[in-house]
Design a protein around this motif. Structure first.
Motif, PDB file in Angstrom:
ATOM      1  N   GLY A 111       4.807  -1.127  -5.895  1.00 52.63           N
ATOM      2  CA  GLY A 111       4.133  -1.828  -4.807  1.00 52.63           C
ATOM      3  C   GLY A 111       4.441  -3.311  -4.808  1.00 52.63           C
ATOM      4  O   GLY A 111       4.643  -3.925  -3.747  1.00 52.63           O
ATOM      5  N   ALA A 127       1.318   3.692  -3.381  1.00 51.19           N
ATOM      6  CA  ALA A 127       0.821   5.073  -3.360  1.00 51.19           C
ATOM      7  C   ALA A 127       1.956   6.075  -3.517  1.00 51.19           C
ATOM      8  O   ALA A 127       1.801   7.092  -4.211  1.00 51.19           O
ATOM      9  N   THR A 151       6.437   2.070   7.646  1.00 50.64           N
ATOM     10  CA  THR A 151       5.540   2.962   6.891  1.00 50.64           C
ATOM     11  C   THR A 151       5.118   4.171   7.733  1.00 50.64           C
ATOM     12  O   THR A 151       4.945   5.265   7.194  1.00 50.64           O
ATOM     13  N   GLU A 159      -3.052   5.196   6.557  1.00 49.37           N
ATOM     14  CA  GLU A 159      -2.549   4.332   7.616  1.00 49.37           C
ATOM     15  C   GLU A 159      -3.670   3.450   8.173  1.00 49.37           C
ATOM     16  O   GLU A 159      -4.759   3.912   8.487  1.00 49.37           O
ATOM     17  N   SER A 178      -4.646   0.781  -2.086  1.00 55.27           N
ATOM     18  CA  SER A 178      -4.228   2.187  -2.084  1.00 55.27           C
ATOM     19  C   SER A 178      -4.344   2.876  -3.438  1.00 55.27           C
ATOM     20  O   SER A 178      -4.123   4.086  -3.533  1.00 55.27           O
ATOM     21  N   GLN A 192      -1.532   9.995   5.445  1.00 54.11           N
ATOM     22  CA  GLN A 192      -2.219   9.823   4.164  1.00 54.11           C
ATOM     23  C   GLN A 192      -1.371  10.377   3.032  1.00 54.11           C
ATOM     24  O   GLN A 192      -0.723  11.410   3.173  1.00 54.11           O
ATOM     25  N   SER A 193      -1.400   9.649   1.898  1.00 52.37           N
ATOM     26  CA  SER A 193      -0.663  10.113   0.725  1.00 52.37           C
ATOM     27  C   SER A 193      -1.524  11.065  -0.095  1.00 52.37           C
ATOM     28  O   SER A 193      -2.755  11.094   0.053  1.00 52.37           O
ATOM     29  N   TYR A 219      -2.897   6.225  -0.132  1.00 49.79           N
ATOM     30  CA  TYR A 219      -2.477   5.421   1.021  1.00 49.79           C
ATOM     31  C   TYR A 219      -3.064   6.040   2.279  1.00 49.79           C
ATOM     32  O   TYR A 219      -3.060   7.257   2.453  1.00 49.79           O
ATOM     33  N   THR A 245       0.827  -1.206   0.000  1.00 48.18           N
ATOM     34  CA  THR A 245       0.000   0.000   0.000  1.00 48.18           C
ATOM     35  C   THR A 245       0.863   1.257   0.000  1.00 48.18           C
ATOM     36  O   THR A 245       0.615   2.198  -0.758  1.00 48.18           O
ATOM     37  N   TRP A 246       1.898   1.261   0.840  1.00 48.25           N
ATOM     38  CA  TRP A 246       2.709   2.476   0.967  1.00 48.25           C
ATOM     39  C   TRP A 246       3.528   2.727  -0.294  1.00 48.25           C
ATOM     40  O   TRP A 246       3.501   3.823  -0.865  1.00 48.25           O
TER      41      TRP A 246
END
Length: 424
Positions: free
Chosen positions: A116, A101, A153, A291, A282, A171-172, A289, A97-98
Motif C-alpha cells: 500500500g 487490501a 481501482t 469502493e 482497508s 470489495q476485497s 477494501y 487502500t486498493w
C-alpha cells in the motif's frame, strides 16, 4: 537609472510582500489552551449530561478516525514544504487502500502495508513527474491523479477480487488483522476514573484512556511519524535543504542543492504517507477494501495541514479535531452534537470577549450574535437532525479554516513553477 530585474525578482515573491506568519504559540501556552478547552468541554458535559463526548470509547474511535486524516496531512506537509501542492492526496489514499487490501488478503497484513505504501508512492511519483519535470499546474495534476486512481481501482477490483471468497467487484476478501494492544492496568484504571464523571479529571482520563486501549500497531507507527517528520524537516541538513526548495528554490540551487531531487523525494514520500493512510482504512479501520471508503479524507487531511500552518504539531491537533467530530457519527451522534452546540456558543462568547479586548468591536458584535443564535438553537431543541450530525466534520473543517486563515503562512514558493538554472 533603474537596476535590471533579476530572475529572482520575477519568479520569486519578495520578502516585502511575503505573507506574515502569525505568532507561534509556545508549548506551555498551547498546553494551557488545550487544558482550557478540555475544562470547558467538561463543564458542558456536566450541564448537558452527555457523558459520551469524553468517554474512553469516544476517544478511542476519534483516534482511529484521526489517523488516516493525519497521515494524509503529513503527506501534504512533505510535498508542500518542498514547494509542490498535492491535491492528489485523495487519489494516493485510494491507491493505498486498493493495493494494501490486494496484497494483504494474499500474503498477510504487513505485506499489505508495504505494498500500500508503494501504491501511494507510485501516485506521488506520477505527480512529481508531471509537476516537477513538465511544470504542469499542480492543481490540475492533483485532480487528474484523483480521477485516475478512482478509475484504475474500479477497473482492477473486479479482476483481482471476483472469484475469491468474500470478494466482489467493489470489495476485497477480508484481510487478517494487524493486531491491537492495550496497556494492562493503566487502561482499566483510566476507564474506571472516566466512569466516575468527575469534573476535568474524568475527561483527561477519557482522553488518555483512548490512547492506550485497543490501539492498532499501525496507529502507533502513525503517531510516531509526527515527531519524526518534525525532527527530519527541522533538525537535519536534509530537511533544511528540502524546505529551502519550498521557500526559494533559486537560492537553494545557488547553494548547490539539487532542487529536482528534493522535490521528487518529497512528493514520493508524500504519496507513500497518503498511501499508508489508505492502508489504515482497508486493513485497520475495515478489514477489507471497499469502493468509496476514502470518502474525502484526503481533502480533510489537506485542510488539517493548512489548519496546522504547515507544521506537524498543528496538523496533529487539526487531525484530532476532525477525527473527533467524525466519531460523533458513530457514537451517540445526535445527543453529543446537541451538547456541542452549547460548547460552540460558549467558545463564541469567549471569542467575542477577546475581540472586545482587542478593540475589534464590529467583529465582536458579529461573533456575539452568532453565539446567541447557536445558544438559541441549543436551548430550543432536544436533539439535532441526523443530516446535521453527518455534516458536522465537513462544517467544522470549513469553520476552522475560515477562523484560522488570518494566521497562515504557506511556503513562499509553494505551487510556483521552477526550471533548473532560471536564476542565472
Amino acid at each position: 537609472m533603474t537596476a535590471p530585474t533579476t530572475a529572482t525578482d520575477v519568479n520569486q515573491p519578495s520578502l516585502e510582500h511575503a505573507p506574515k506568519a502569525g505568532r507561534r504559540l509556545s508549548w506551555p501556552v498551547l498546553l494551557l489552551v488545550i487544558a482550557g478547552a478540555l475544562a470547558l468541554t467538561s463543564i458542558v458535559r456536566l450541564i448537558t449530561g452527555a457523558d459520551g463526548i469524553t468517554n474512553v470509547s469516544q476517544m478511542s474511535t476519534a483516534l482511529q478516525l484521526a489517523v488516516p486524516i493525519g497521515l494524509a496531512g503529513l503527506g501534504g506537509l512533505w510535498a508542500e514544504r518542498a514547494g509542490v501542492v498535492n491535491i492528489g492526496l485523495e487519489g494516493m489514499m485510494i491507491l493505498g487502500t486498493w493495493f494494501g487490501a490486494w496484497a494483504g488478503f494474499q500474503w498477510g497484513p504487513w505485506t499489505g502495508v508495504l505494498v500500500g505504501l508503494i501504491g501511494g508512492a507510485i501516485g506521488g511519483l506520477l505527480h512529481a513527474i508531471v509537476t516537477v519535470t513538465f511544470n504542469v499546474n499542480h492543481i490540475v495534476s492533483g485532480v487528474a491523479i484523483n480521477i485516475l486512481a478512482l478509475g484504475a481501482t474500479r477497473y482492477l477490483a473486479p479482476l483481482a477480487f471476483v472469484g475469491h471468497q468474500g470478494g466482489s467487484a467493489k470489495q476485497s476478501p477480508p484481510v487478517e488483522s494487524l493486531g491491537h494492544f492495550t496497556v494492562p492496568g493503566l487502561s482499566d484504571a483510566l476507564r474506571e476514573l472516566n466512569d466516575k464523571g468527575w469534573f476535568f479529571v474524568s475527561d483527561i482520563a477519557g482522553l488518555l484512556g483512548g490512547l492506550v486501549t485497543n490501539v492498532s500497531w499501525l496507529t502507533l507507527i502513525a503517531v510516531a511519524l509526527v515527531p519524526a517528520t518534525w525532527w527530519i524537516l527541522w533538525r537535519t541538513p536534509f530537511g533544511l535543504r528540502l524546505r529551502s526548495c519550498g521557500e526559494n528554490p533559486i537560492a537553494a540551487e545557488s547553494l548547490g542543492v539539487n532542487v529536482y531531487k528534493y522535490k521528487y523525494l518529497a512528493v514520493i514520500i508524500s504519496g507513500a504517507l497518503a498511501g499508508l493512510g489508505g492502508v489504515f482504512l482497508s486493513i485497520v479501520a475495515n478489514p477489507f477494501y471497499l469502493e468509496g471508503q476514502v470518502s474525502g479524507r484526503g481533502f480533510i487531511g489537506l485542510a488539517a495541514m493548512i489548519f496546522g500552518n504547515w507544521m506537524p504539531g498543528g496538523l496533529a491537533i487539526g487531525a484530532g479535531l476532525f477525527g473527533y467530530t467524525d466519531s460523533l457519527n458513530l457514537r451517540g451522534g445526535s445527543a453529543n452534537v446537541h451538547a456541542l452546540l452549547l460548547l460552540g456558543a460558549l467558545l463564541l462568547l469567549i471569542g467575542a470577549i477577546y475581540l472586545v479586548i482587542r478593540k475589534k468591536y464590529v467583529h465582536a458584535v458579529i461573533t456575539l450574535v452568532v453565539g446567541a443564535l447557536v445558544f438559541a438553537w441549543y436551548a430550543g431543541t432536544n436533539e439535532v437532525p441526523n443530516q446535521v450530525v453527518a455534516a458536522t466534520p465537513y462544517v467544522i473543517t470549513l469553520v476552522v479554516l475560515a477562523l484560522s486563515a488570518q494566521r497562515l503562512r504557506m511556503p513562499r514558493a509553494n505551487g510556483m513553477p521552477y526550471r533548473k538554472g532560471q536564476g542565472k
